[in-house]
Design an enzyme around this catalytic site. Structure first.
Site, PDB file in Angstrom:
ATOM      1  N   SER A   1      15.512   0.072  48.044  1.00  0.00           N
ATOM      2  CA  SER A   1      15.967   1.307  48.684  1.00  0.00           C
ATOM      3  C   SER A   1      17.476   1.357  48.854  1.00  0.00           C
ATOM      4  CB  SER A   1      15.319   1.441  50.059  1.00  0.00           C
ATOM      5  OG  SER A   1      15.815   0.432  50.934  1.00  0.00           O
TER       6      SER A   1
ATOM      7  N   CYS B   1       4.755   9.420  52.009  1.00  0.00           N
ATOM      8  CA  CYS B   1       5.604   8.872  50.959  1.00  0.00           C
ATOM      9  C   CYS B   1       5.057   7.530  50.478  1.00  0.00           C
ATOM     10  CB  CYS B   1       7.030   8.723  51.476  1.00  0.00           C
ATOM     11  SG  CYS B   1       8.233   8.231  50.224  1.00  0.00           S
TER      12      CYS B   1
ATOM     13  N   CYS C   1      14.786  11.228  55.128  1.00  0.00           N
ATOM     14  CA  CYS C   1      15.830  11.480  54.135  1.00  0.00           C
ATOM     15  C   CYS C   1      16.078  12.954  53.870  1.00  0.00           C
ATOM     16  CB  CYS C   1      15.506  10.761  52.829  1.00  0.00           C
ATOM     17  SG  CYS C   1      13.921  11.211  52.096  1.00  0.00           S
TER      18      CYS C   1
END
Length: 378
Positions: free
Chosen positions: A20, A112, A208
Site C-alpha cells: 500500500s 474493499c 481514500c
C-alpha cells in the site's frame, strides 16, 4: 518446511506482497526478501490520484504508490501497479453511496478487502504463479484441526480481524500475515533497520475516496437523493423538526441532531425511503436481537440449529459482547443469514455495520447487520 509453510526452499517460493506504500506492507516485503523468498510487490491504483494526492493519510494517494515503488527499488524486487479504479468504483464507492441512500452506516474497508483485494488481487497473484499472497494486516493465520483459521492479531490495539471477516476458507489457505504476532513499534524498528524511508510514515486514517472525512459531500455528489431534507420524528410519533439529509445521521448518534429537547435524544433508526430520522431516549435504542445477512462462516465446524455461544463485535471500535448465534433458517429468511441473541441489550446497533463473531481469539465468521422494524426497548 519454510517459515510460510511450504515444503521447498525460500528461493523457490514466490510471494506476492500487497504493498500500500505504508510501513506495514513495506516491512512484510522487506522481511520476506531478507529471508530469501522470491518476492513480487503489487500496488493497487484505486482512486483518482489528482484527488487523493491533495490529502495526507489517505491509503490510495499517488504519494503512496510512489512510496511503494521506492521501497521495492530499495529492496531490489519487482513491483507492479495495477489499475483497479473501475473495479473499486463499482464494488466499493458505489456500494458505499447506495448504503447511505438506504439509511445504513457502511464500512467500505470491509467491502474493499472482500472484493478488489482478496478477490481480484488474489487472482492476480495466482496469475503470477505465486505460492501465496502476503499482506500487512495485523491478524494471525493459525493451522487448526480443520485447516487454516484466522485469529486476532497479537496486539489488541492493532487487531484488524473485524475488517477481514469476509475472508473465505479457500482464500485463507492462500493468504499469509507475517505481522500478526508483532507490535507496531517493532515493525517500525525493522523498517528503520532495512533503511526504508517509510519507517516513520504516519498510519492512514481517512478512507481514500472521502476527502477530510467529509462523507456527506461524496454521497451527495454520487446519490443526491440522500441529501434531500425530511422530518425528524420522535418515537412517539411527534414531528420535532427538519433535517438536511439522512446522510448526516447514524443509529446511536446523539450529537449534531439539531433538536432542543427536555431529555437527550438519540437516533433510533433511519427510514430513508420516507426521508425520516426517528429519534428517542436511550432506552429506545436497546436491542437484544440482531439479524445478520451475507453470512460468511469461516469456522470448519458448521453452525448448528442448536446455536453457538460466541463473542460478537457490533462495531470495530467496541469490545465484543456475549451472544448466541443461530442459522437464519426461519420461514422467509434467505440462506446465508444468522440471528444473534445478545446476553445483554446493546445500544446503537446500526444497519450496514458488521457483526463479527469470535471464540476467544479465533474469528468464526460474521455478516452485515440488517435492519429490524424497530429497536426493541429494554
Amino acid at each position: 518446511m519454510n517459515s510460510l509453510g511450504f515444503a521447498k526452499p525460500e528461493g523457490q517460493t514466490r510471494v506476492v506482497v500487497a504493498m500500500s506504500g505504508g510501513v506495514d506492507s513495506s516491512v512484510v516485503a522487506g522481511l520476506l526478501k531478507r529471508q530469501g523468498y522470491d518476492v513480487v510487490g503489487i500496488t493497487l491504483q484505486l482512486y483518482d490520484h489528482g484527488e487523493a494526492i491533495r490529502r495526507k493519510g489517505a491509503c490510495c494517494a499517488g504519494q503512496d504508490i510512489h512510496d511503494a515503488r521506492t521501497v521495492a527499488a530499495r529492496l531490489d524486487m519487482p513491483h507492479y501497479v495495477l489499475d483497479y479504479e473501475s473495479r473499486f468504483r463499482q464494488s466499493v464507492i458505489d456500494d458505499f453511496a447506495d448504503s447511505y441512500l438506504r439509511g445504513e452506516t457502511p464500512i467500505p474497508c470491509i467491502r474493499c478487502n472482500q472484493t478488489v483485494k482478496f478477490r481480484d488481487l488474489l487472482a492476480a497473484a495466482r496469475d503470477l504463479d505465486a505460492d501465496c499472497l502476503a499482506t500487512g494486516h495485523y491478524v494471525r493465520r493459525v493451522l487448526g484441526a480443520g485447516g487454516a483459521e484466522m485469529h486476532r492479531g497479537r496486539d489488541p490495539r492493532r487487531d484488524q480481524s473485524y475488517f477481514l471477516y469476509t475472508t473465505t476458507r479457500e482464500q485463507l489457505d492462500y493468504l499469509r500475515f507475517p505481522l500478526g504476532d508483532m507490535e507496531k513499534p517493532a515493525v517500525r524498528a525493522i523498517a528503520a533497520d532495512l533503511g526504508l524511508l517509510v519507517a516513520e510514515k504516519p498510519d492512514s486514517q481517512d478512507i481514500c475516496f472521502v476527502p477530510e472525512g467529509d462523507y456527506a459531500s461524496v454521497v451527495t455528489r454520487l446519490r443526491p437523493a440522500a441529501a434531500e431534507p425530511g422530518d425528524i420524528v420522535h418515537v412517539d410519533g411527534s414531528i420535532l423538526g427538519r433535517h438536511q439529509g439522512v446522510i448526516h445521521f447514524t443509529v446511536g448518534q446523539r450529537k449534531g441532531i439539531g433538536i432542543a429537547h427536555h431529555e437527550p435524544l438519540y437516533v433510533v433508526r433511519i427510514e430513508a425511503g420516507q426521508r425520516r430520522v426517528i429519534v428517542g431516549p436511550k432506552p429506545a435504542l436497546a436491542q437484544s436481537r440482531v439479524r445478520l445477512t451475507g453470512l460468511n462462516w469461516l469456522a470448519a465446524e458448521p453452525l448448528s440449529e442448536q446455536g453457538r455461544a460466541v463473542q460478537v463485535k457490533l462495531r470495530s471500535a467496541q469490545p465484543a459482547v456475549a451472544a448466541m448465534v443461530y442459522p437464519g433458517q426461519a420461514p422467509g429468511e434467505a440462506p446465508g443469514e444468522a440471528l444473534l441473541l445478545l446476553d445483554q441489550p446493546e445500544y446503537g446497533v446500526a444497519p450496514g455495520q458488521a457483526g463479527v463473531m469470535y471464540d476467544g481469539d479465533r474469528l468464526l465468521g460474521g455478516g452485515w447487520i440488517a435492519r429490524e422494524a424497530a429497536a426493541q426497548a429494554a
